[in-house]
Design a protein around this motif. Structure first.
Motif, PDB file in Angstrom:
ATOM      1  N   HIS A 252      40.508  25.875  22.309  1.00  0.00           N
ATOM      2  CA  HIS A 252      41.348  26.633  23.238  1.00  0.00           C
ATOM      3  C   HIS A 252      40.779  28.027  23.513  1.00  0.00           C
ATOM      4  CE1 HIS A 252      42.705  27.960  19.269  1.00  0.00           C
ATOM      5  NE2 HIS A 252      43.103  29.074  19.871  1.00  0.00           N
ATOM      6  N   THR A 253      41.246  28.598  24.620  1.00  0.00           N
ATOM      7  CA  THR A 253      40.970  29.997  24.949  1.00  0.00           C
ATOM      8  C   THR A 253      42.313  30.680  25.204  1.00  0.00           C
ATOM      9  OG1 THR A 253      40.749  29.501  27.309  1.00  0.00           O
ATOM     10  CG2 THR A 253      38.732  29.514  26.024  1.00  0.00           C
ATOM     11  N   TYR A 254      42.276  31.998  25.224  1.00  0.00           N
ATOM     12  CA  TYR A 254      43.469  32.786  25.544  1.00  0.00           C
ATOM     13  C   TYR A 254      43.321  33.268  26.981  1.00  0.00           C
ATOM     14  CZ  TYR A 254      44.353  32.434  20.615  1.00  0.00           C
ATOM     15  OH  TYR A 254      44.590  31.935  19.358  1.00  0.00           O
ATOM     16  N   VAL A 255      44.378  33.088  27.768  1.00  0.00           N
ATOM     17  CA  VAL A 255      44.284  33.228  29.217  1.00  0.00           C
ATOM     18  C   VAL A 255      45.350  34.190  29.749  1.00  0.00           C
ATOM     19  CG1 VAL A 255      44.475  31.950  31.398  1.00  0.00           C
ATOM     20  CG2 VAL A 255      43.456  30.848  29.390  1.00  0.00           C
ATOM     21  N   LYS A 256      44.941  34.957  30.768  1.00  0.00           N
ATOM     22  CA  LYS A 256      45.887  35.765  31.535  1.00  0.00           C
ATOM     23  C   LYS A 256      45.465  35.711  32.994  1.00  0.00           C
ATOM     24  CE  LYS A 256      49.168  38.799  32.274  1.00  0.00           C
ATOM     25  NZ  LYS A 256      50.497  38.331  32.454  1.00  0.00           N
ATOM     26  N   HIS A 257      46.385  35.326  33.876  1.00  0.00           N
ATOM     27  CA  HIS A 257      46.131  35.314  35.320  1.00  0.00           C
ATOM     28  C   HIS A 257      46.269  36.737  35.856  1.00  0.00           C
ATOM     29  CE1 HIS A 257      47.168  31.112  34.544  1.00  0.00           C
ATOM     30  NE2 HIS A 257      46.510  30.829  35.654  1.00  0.00           N
ATOM     31  N   PHE A 258      45.465  37.049  36.863  1.00  0.00           N
ATOM     32  CA  PHE A 258      45.611  38.330  37.531  1.00  0.00           C
ATOM     33  C   PHE A 258      45.324  38.170  39.018  1.00  0.00           C
ATOM     34  CE2 PHE A 258      41.191  38.237  36.197  1.00  0.00           C
ATOM     35  CZ  PHE A 258      40.491  38.772  37.264  1.00  0.00           C
ATOM     36  N   GLN A 259      46.034  38.939  39.802  1.00  0.00           N
ATOM     37  CA  GLN A 259      45.903  38.928  41.261  1.00  0.00           C
ATOM     38  C   GLN A 259      44.954  40.052  41.665  1.00  0.00           C
ATOM     39  OE1 GLN A 259      47.863  37.050  43.808  1.00  0.00           O
ATOM     40  NE2 GLN A 259      46.239  37.897  45.088  1.00  0.00           N
ATOM     41  N   THR A 260      44.009  39.745  42.543  1.00  0.00           N
ATOM     42  CA  THR A 260      43.136  40.790  43.079  1.00  0.00           C
ATOM     43  C   THR A 260      43.678  41.254  44.428  1.00  0.00           C
ATOM     44  OG1 THR A 260      41.637  39.176  44.117  1.00  0.00           O
ATOM     45  CG2 THR A 260      41.115  39.880  41.868  1.00  0.00           C
ATOM     46  N   SER A 261      43.282  42.469  44.809  1.00  0.00           N
ATOM     47  CA  SER A 261      43.835  43.079  46.028  1.00  0.00           C
ATOM     48  C   SER A 261      42.862  43.093  47.200  1.00  0.00           C
ATOM     49  CB  SER A 261      44.248  44.521  45.721  1.00  0.00           C
ATOM     50  OG  SER A 261      43.090  45.317  45.473  1.00  0.00           O
ATOM     51  N   GLY A 262      41.594  42.834  46.949  1.00  0.00           N
ATOM     52  CA  GLY A 262      40.594  42.969  47.990  1.00  0.00           C
ATOM     53  C   GLY A 262      39.935  44.348  47.977  1.00  0.00           C
ATOM     54  N   GLU A 263      40.420  45.226  47.130  1.00  0.00           N
ATOM     55  CA  GLU A 263      39.885  46.582  46.966  1.00  0.00           C
ATOM     56  C   GLU A 263      39.412  46.766  45.527  1.00  0.00           C
ATOM     57  OE1 GLU A 263      39.702  48.684  49.545  1.00  0.00           O
ATOM     58  OE2 GLU A 263      40.723  47.246  50.853  1.00  0.00           O
ATOM     59  N   TRP A 264      38.629  47.830  45.286  1.00  0.00           N
ATOM     60  CA  TRP A 264      38.267  48.156  43.907  1.00  0.00           C
ATOM     61  C   TRP A 264      39.537  48.527  43.163  1.00  0.00           C
ATOM     62  CZ3 TRP A 264      34.080  46.941  41.410  1.00  0.00           C
ATOM     63  CH2 TRP A 264      32.911  46.705  42.133  1.00  0.00           C
ATOM     64  N   GLU A 265      39.684  47.999  41.969  1.00  0.00           N
ATOM     65  CA  GLU A 265      40.886  48.268  41.182  1.00  0.00           C
ATOM     66  C   GLU A 265      40.595  48.161  39.700  1.00  0.00           C
ATOM     67  OE1 GLU A 265      43.913  45.152  41.856  1.00  0.00           O
ATOM     68  OE2 GLU A 265      42.270  44.011  42.744  1.00  0.00           O
ATOM     69  N   THR A 266      41.496  48.703  38.918  1.00  0.00           N
ATOM     70  CA  THR A 266      41.431  48.601  37.466  1.00  0.00           C
ATOM     71  C   THR A 266      42.607  47.750  37.019  1.00  0.00           C
ATOM     72  OG1 THR A 266      40.381  50.766  37.296  1.00  0.00           O
ATOM     73  CG2 THR A 266      41.436  49.895  35.304  1.00  0.00           C
ATOM     74  N   ILE A 267      42.295  46.670  36.330  1.00  0.00           N
ATOM     75  CA  ILE A 267      43.322  45.745  35.862  1.00  0.00           C
ATOM     76  C   ILE A 267      43.373  45.820  34.345  1.00  0.00           C
ATOM     77  CG2 ILE A 267      43.961  43.297  35.690  1.00  0.00           C
ATOM     78  CD1 ILE A 267      42.681  42.987  38.502  1.00  0.00           C
ATOM     79  N   GLU A 268      44.555  46.065  33.813  1.00  0.00           N
ATOM     80  CA  GLU A 268      44.754  46.146  32.367  1.00  0.00           C
ATOM     81  C   GLU A 268      45.463  44.887  31.895  1.00  0.00           C
ATOM     82  OE1 GLU A 268      46.519  49.769  30.967  1.00  0.00           O
ATOM     83  OE2 GLU A 268      45.259  51.012  32.262  1.00  0.00           O
TER      84      GLU A 268
END
Length: 175
Positions: free
Chosen positions: A109-125
């Protein structure tokens, strides 16, 4: 002893840079894995562009029961207990991606988190505690990621549709 404590404190406050892409980055330890391992037809590539960013791009196909593409980076297992989250500096294409962590290569198994991108440079925590265990698309009845060990990170796209994708990655750090 005080200097060591100060260094450890600074690492916790400032974080630890796991990946910082540039024009000379070596990407030999990055591996693209597509659904072709299960008979699918998705295609992807991972490279460094002229601006020095890691580029994960391609085409997800649903043909022949396909539907995913991923890129992973394996490294020597490391203790990450002093960190609580991963920080991604990237530019997506407005699509949803998964960030994945493997704590031990012997685990399926792996540990997973979905994230949405915006089309712009961004910082995702992404907080470690929010990463759930998953195997072949199924969430497992196990505890979320403990944040103790890390030996692999990955990005995956699997939105149940045929689509082109592009993810530019600048930096991945722990905090």
């Amino acid at each position: 002893m005080k200097i060591l404590a100060l260094l450890i404190y600074m690492m916790m406050v400032n974080g630890f840079i796991l990946i910082d892409f540039n024009k000379k980055s070596q990407i030999d330890n990055w591996t693209v894995i597509n659904d072709v391992v299960m008979g699918g037809r998705s295609e992807a590539d991972f490279k460094i562009n002229s601006n020095g960013y890691g580029i994960f791009s391609g085409q997800v196909s649903l043909e022949n029961n396909g539907g995913f593409s991923s890129v992973r980076y394996r490294f020597e297992s490391m203790d990450v207990i002093k960190y609580k989250k991963v920080i991604l500096k990237l530019k997506g294409d407005g699509k949803i991606y998964q960030f994945r962590i493997k704590s031990d290569l012997s685990h399926a198994h792996t540990y997973v988190k979905h994230f949405q991108t915006s089309g712009e440079w961004e910082t995702i925590e992404i907080d470690f505690k929010d990463m759930h265990p998953q195997f072949r698309g199924r969430v497992l009845d196990m505890a979320n990621y403990s944040g103790k060990r890390m030996t692999e990170i990955a990005f995956l796209i699997a939105n149940k549709k045929a689509e082109a994708f592009r993810l530019e990655i600048d930096k991945i750090s722990l905090q």
